[in-house]
Write an enzyme that holds these catalytic residues in place. Structure first.
Site, short mmCIF file in Angstrom:
data_model
loop_
_atom_site.label_atom_id
_atom_site.label_comp_id
_atom_site.label_asym_id
_atom_site.label_seq_id
_atom_site.Cartn_x
_atom_site.Cartn_y
_atom_site.Cartn_z
N ARG A 54 0.87 -1.17 0.00
CA ARG A 54 0.00 0.00 0.00
C ARG A 54 0.91 1.23 0.00
NH1 ARG A 54 2.48 1.60 3.60
NH2 ARG A 54 0.99 3.25 3.83
N GLY A 55 0.31 2.42 -0.04
CA GLY A 55 1.11 3.63 -0.19
C GLY A 55 1.20 3.94 -1.68
N ALA A 56 0.88 5.20 -2.03
CA ALA A 56 0.72 5.54 -3.44
C ALA A 56 1.91 5.15 -4.33
CB ALA A 56 0.41 7.03 -3.55
N ARG A 94 -7.38 -0.02 -6.63
CA ARG A 94 -7.56 1.03 -5.60
C ARG A 94 -7.68 2.36 -6.34
NH1 ARG A 94 -4.16 1.17 -0.34
NH2 ARG A 94 -6.02 2.28 0.31
N GLN A 204 -1.90 2.02 10.01
CA GLN A 204 -0.61 2.03 9.31
C GLN A 204 0.47 2.78 10.10
OE1 GLN A 204 -3.57 2.69 7.94
NE2 GLN A 204 -3.62 2.25 5.74
N ASP A 245 -1.82 10.79 -1.67
CA ASP A 245 -2.17 9.77 -2.67
C ASP A 245 -2.52 10.39 -4.02
OD1 ASP A 245 -2.90 8.66 0.15
OD2 ASP A 245 -2.44 6.98 -1.17
N ASN A 255 -5.14 12.51 1.09
CA ASN A 255 -4.28 11.60 1.86
C ASN A 255 -5.17 10.80 2.81
OD1 ASN A 255 -1.58 10.63 2.44
ND2 ASN A 255 -1.75 11.63 4.43
N LYS A 256 -4.55 9.92 3.56
CA LYS A 256 -5.28 9.03 4.46
C LYS A 256 -6.28 9.78 5.32
CE LYS A 256 -5.09 5.49 4.64
NZ LYS A 256 -6.06 4.69 3.88
O1 MRU Z 1 -4.35 3.20 2.38
P1 MRU Z 1 -2.86 3.38 2.26
O2 MRU Z 1 -2.10 2.72 3.36
O3 MRU Z 1 -2.36 2.98 0.90
O4 MRU Z 1 -2.66 4.93 2.40
C1 MRU Z 1 -1.38 5.48 2.32
C2 MRU Z 1 -1.34 6.93 2.53
O5 MRU Z 1 -2.35 7.59 2.70
C3 MRU Z 1 0.00 7.59 2.40
O6 MRU Z 1 0.10 8.70 3.24
C4 MRU Z 1 0.17 8.04 0.96
O7 MRU Z 1 -0.01 6.95 0.09
C5 MRU Z 1 1.48 8.62 0.71
S1 MRU Z 1 2.72 7.38 0.69
C6 MRU Z 1 4.22 7.96 0.30
#
Ligand code: MRU
Length: 366
Positions: A54-56, A94, A204, A245, A255-256
């Site tokens: 996960r993470g963009a 996603r 996370q 993201d 973002n999250k």
């Molecule tokens: O749902 P996730 O764990 O994929 O969400 C991740 C985030 O929101 C991060 O802050 C974002 O992807 C930036 S990662 C460098």
């Protein structure tokens, strides 16, 4: 970054097995380091949708390897139509992180121009996407470092940084985005302390950010999501750095979920709120953040919580069995609440002018 003192990336091609991509299955961290083999585009779609990765930026890199595996699976009978279908299925895994569509489109564009050597071409492009991500994150660290060192010069104690979710090396190929300035500051000997938002519902922050900061020897404290505003009022936060993201052309930042509340609290307390932004995360097609699709995830992620008991992963119910739950996974922080964007080309204002000042090739010439 290091795991047990050894340098590690989050994704790589398995040595001696060109049809196998390996990832860290993040669902088991911080309790177990599980390496998973991905051998097909279906494996990759599942790994992205179910958040093994996960993470963009890492979602984008994984999708690139997914298309590579798709090519490896059909060596004798190359069919661009099938690959485009695989690309669409990857994109749907996603919806919020734009890096996913960016990486898929980049891989398909390479394949559309090719006449032969499809396997080698896609392998090289996936490797390039990963290596570029490492370099982008390294540069974000160099530019973000000055924000931390400026604060360090003005105070005696450690610089207190608050971060949300995991925008660390586990969310990228290496370095991380929001954590890269922190790791660079550590290398400069700057004294640091990181407040780690646990980041419900999937935690996370508590599981991934806390683990990776611990592995790198960074002083940190995990807090519940609701503690940040209070700590800001108490003067315990010098700087907020989060990831993103998808960032719209006007500097609005997805973002999250919960990021927006931290931005509001930081604004009210005059605390700088920066967003670490690799350029593949900018959606130049979107004029503002209202147009960003927000992923709605399963209600069970809210109603249940995962943990470890006697070395086994267990899931326990938190809510009454008949209470419905809603789970919007991201929110949008308006550009007016963002002090600045830390990109691989420098730090800029969160606005179209600010972004175009660094990425002038995106200026529209009508
Ligand atoms: O749902 P996730 O764990 O994929 O969400 C991740 C985030 O929101 C991060 O802050 C974002 O992807 C930036 S990662 C460098």
């Amino acid at each position: 970054m290091r795991v047990n003192g050894q340098a590690h990336r989050t994704i790589w091609l398995k040595a001696g097995e060109p049809d196998c991509v390996q990832i860290i299955d993040q669902r088991f961290l911080p309790h177990e380091l599980v390496i998973e083999d991905l051998r097909s585009v279906e494996d990759v779609i599942q790994a992205i949708a179910e958040m093994h990765v996960r993470g963009a930026p890492l979602i984008g890199a994984t999708a690139a390897w997914g298309l590579y595996l798709s090519v490896v699976q059909q060596p004798g009978d190359f069919d661009i139509g099938k690959l485009k279908q695989a690309g669409e299925r990857l994109k749907a895994a996603r919806p919020t992180a734009v890096n996913l569509a960016w990486a898929v489109d980049r891989m398909i564009a390479i394949l559309e121009l090719a006449n032969s050597d499809f396997t080698d071409l896609t392998k090289r492009e996936a490797e390039l996407i990963c290596d570029e991500d490492v370099e982008i994150c390294r540069k974000i660290g160099e530019f973000g470092l000055s924000l931390i060192s400026d604060i360090a010069k003005q105070k005696n104690g450690p610089v207190n940084i608050l971060t949300h979710c995991n925008a660390g090396w586990l969310a990228t190929v290496d370095w991380g985005t929001a954590t890269s300035p922190i790791y660079h500051a550590q290398q400069q000997g700057i004294r640091l302390h990181v407040w780690v938002d646990e980041t419900r519902p999937r935690n996370q922050g508590a599981s991934l950010t806390a683990w990776e900061l611990g592995e790198q020897g960074i002083n940190h404290t995990v807090i519940v999501d609701n503690a940040g505003g209070h700590l800001m009022q108490q003067g315990e936060v010098d700087l907020v750095i989060v990831g993103t993201d998808r960032t719209a052309r006007n500097g609005d930042v997805a973002n999250k979920i919960g990021t927006y509340l931290k931005a509001l609290a930081a604004f009210d307390n005059n605390i700088p709120f920066y967003v670490a932004l690799p350029s593949p995360t900018i959606d130049w097609t979107l004029g503002n953040g209202e147009l960003i699709p927000i992923e709605q995830r399963a209600a069970d992620e809210v109603s249940f919580i995962n943990g470890y008991l006697d070395n086994e992963q267990v899931s326990v119910r938190l809510t009454p069995g008949n209470s419905p739950a809603a789970n919007p996974a991201f929110d949008v922080t308006p550009a007016r609440l963002v002090t600045g964007l830390i990109t691989e080309r420098g730090v800029c204002e969160a606005s179209e002018e600010g972004l175009l000042g660094l990425f002038s090739e995106k200026i529209k010439h009508d």
